[in-house]
Design an enzyme around this catalytic site. Structure first.
Site, PDB file in Angstrom:
ATOM      1  CE  LYS A  34      -0.427  -0.138   5.016  1.00  0.00           C
ATOM      2  NZ  LYS A  34      -1.100  -0.819   6.111  1.00  0.00           N
ATOM      3  NE  ARG A 129      -7.056   0.431  10.735  1.00  0.00           N
ATOM      4  CZ  ARG A 129      -5.784   0.320  10.359  1.00  0.00           C
ATOM      5  NH1 ARG A 129      -4.949   1.339  10.502  1.00  0.00           N
ATOM      6  NH2 ARG A 129      -5.332  -0.808   9.855  1.00  0.00           N
ATOM      7  CE1 TYR A 251      11.986  31.848   6.647  1.00  0.00           C
ATOM      8  CE2 TYR A 251      12.253  29.525   6.086  1.00  0.00           C
ATOM      9  CZ  TYR A 251      12.031  30.843   5.706  1.00  0.00           C
ATOM     10  OH  TYR A 251      11.866  31.145   4.384  1.00  0.00           O
ATOM     11  CG  MET A 299       8.770  24.497   0.938  1.00  0.00           C
ATOM     12  SD  MET A 299       7.790  25.683   0.012  1.00  0.00           S
ATOM     13  CE  MET A 299       6.593  26.203   1.217  1.00  0.00           C
TER      14      MET A 299
HETATM   15  C1  LIG Z   1      -0.341  -1.860   6.717  1.00  0.00           C
HETATM   16  C2  LIG Z   1      -0.922  -3.147   7.113  1.00  0.00           C
HETATM   17  C3  LIG Z   1      -0.107  -4.265   7.371  1.00  0.00           C
HETATM   18  C4  LIG Z   1       1.401  -4.184   7.382  1.00  0.00           C
HETATM   19  O1  LIG Z   1       1.820  -3.574   8.581  1.00  0.00           O
HETATM   20  P1  LIG Z   1       3.380  -3.399   8.916  1.00  0.00           P
HETATM   21  O2  LIG Z   1       3.396  -2.867  10.297  1.00  0.00           O
HETATM   22  O3  LIG Z   1       3.907  -2.404   7.937  1.00  0.00           O
HETATM   23  O4  LIG Z   1       4.014  -4.728   8.770  1.00  0.00           O
HETATM   24  C5  LIG Z   1      -0.736  -5.462   7.636  1.00  0.00           C
HETATM   25  N1  LIG Z   1      -2.081  -5.564   7.675  1.00  0.00           N
HETATM   26  C6  LIG Z   1      -2.896  -4.502   7.461  1.00  0.00           C
HETATM   27  C7  LIG Z   1      -4.365  -4.673   7.537  1.00  0.00           C
HETATM   28  C8  LIG Z   1      -2.346  -3.267   7.187  1.00  0.00           C
HETATM   29  O5  LIG Z   1      -3.147  -2.210   6.988  1.00  0.00           O
END
Ligand SMILES: *Cc1c(COP(=O)(O)O)cnc(C)c1O
Length: 358
Positions: A34, A129, A251, A299
């Site tokens: 992802k 979640r 800054y 930036m």
């Molecule tokens: C992102 C995710 C993972 C992987 O998690 P890591 O901590 O990066 O290994 C596994 N399962 C779900 C549902 C996720 O959203």
């Protein structure tokens, strides 16, 4: 050309997958890709990790890209689908969908896909979640089992504290209590659980961060688990300022020199994805020598201390993170986690991402 770039070490990536497979033992490995493969480029990473049993991504577009590029593994949409078109596409392309709410089941029933779809049924075991409550599952499985539009079912949950002292015991207990009543394959472990809890390595595991060579634990570094950092963020010194005791830098003038100093200006800033909240003292490596940030990140630029590195000058190489400076160490001093930093670089759309050893 502006000297800032991210390099992706594909040898390291493959080595991390093979290491993960060894730990995962008999479990099938679903590599989590992802967020554009955690900022490392989806298709390039998929190619290097093609020996994975599956890939997990977020959007139907990413799933389509994988299928168009002839990846025929199991592909899972981690949030499932959002509308009827996506149900149709998932069915046509044989994409696994996470089913976590009643509306998704209604959509499947309305679409009546020609080839039934494979689902990961998500159980909320405490993360709160996504997912159905444990007490709903028995009834749901009865209806899903006889639903002609649904084929394979995998039971799935996600842990909230696999990397913390609370661990997974409670959540895994709730999951097993349900799962033990059935013969469905199970998928529960993220990187932290894979490393820390052998009992969580079920039919599938879902490694993400460990593949990219980051530690899932706050007080450990990737090296502790024989993982190789994959992304390096590399730039150069583009200017040098010699300042005197009492001079201020940047800054907000939040750094004041307590001695005469040489300050290097580096082409990298928060618009590139480098964290603005990185404190004075955040590590960097200049021509292989460790040094640190001074002043506030702007930036497009940031400041580093060259006082102890007299050979450093305009054109000197700066590793903002990579093999010498762990992204986890930078994240810690910026009040965040490595996950956020590696994703931010590709999300900025300003930093060229180069493959090495691909
Ligand atoms: C992102 C995710 C993972 C992987 O998690 P890591 O901590 O990066 O290994 C596994 N399962 C779900 C549902 C996720 O959203």
């Amino acid at each position: 050309m502006r000297p800032l770039k991210a390099t992706i070490n594909h040898h390291g990536l493959l080595s991390n997958l093979n290491h993960t497979k060894k730990i995962a033992n008999k479990s099938k490995v679903m590599s989590v890709l992802k967020a554009n493969a955690y900022g490392h480029n989806l298709l390039d990473v998929a190619k290097t990790l093609k020996s994975s049993d599956g890939f997990a991504i977020l959007s139907i577009d990413e799933a389509i890209q994988l299928r168009e590029n002839n990846f025929d593994q199991t592909v899972l949409l981690l949030e499932g689908f959002f509308d009827k078109d996506e149900v149709r596409i998932a069915s046509e392309l044989s994409i696994n969908v996470t089913v976590h709410n009643q509306r998704q089941i209604e959509l499947i029933n309305q679409v009546k896909p020609i080839s039934p779809i494979n689902i990961h049924l998500k159980i909320n075991t405490g993360m709160n979640r996504l997912g159905f409550m444990p007490e709903e599952i028995n009834y749901l499985l009865e209806t899903l089992n006889s639903n002609p539009y649904i084929e394979d079912i995998v039971l799935m949950t996600h842990f909230s504290t696999a990397d913390e002292k609370e661990g997974i015991e409670k959540q895994l207990g709730i999951f097993n209590l349900i799962s033990d009543n059935y013969n469905y394959p199970a998928s529960v472990a993220n990187s932290a659980a894979i490393i820390r809890y052998p009992e969580s390595r079920l039919d599938w595991v879902r490694p993400g961060i460990m593949l990219y060579g980051l530690s899932p634990f706050e007080n450990k570094i990737a090296k502790d688990f024989d993982l190789i950092p994959v992304m390096s963020l590399i730039s150069e010194i583009i200017a040098v300022q010699n300042i005197k005791t009492g001079d201020l830098v940047g800054y907000g003038s939040n750094f004041k020199a307590n001695k005469n100093m040489r300050i290097g200006i580096v082409a990298c800033g928060y618009a590139d994805g480098y964290p603005r909240h990185a404190k004075n003292g955040t590590p960097v490596a200049i021509d292989g020598h460790l040094s640190s940030l001074v002043g506030r990140v702007s930036m497009d630029m940031l400041y580093v201390d060259l006082t102890q590195i007299p050979s450093a000058n305009i054109g000197s190489k700066v590793e903002l993170w990579g093999e010498q400076v762990f992204v986890d160490s930078v994240a810690k001093l910026a009040g965040t986690v490595g996950y956020e930093l590696i994703c931010a670089i590709s999300a900025s759309h300003r930093v060229p991402i180069r493959n090495i050893n691909a």
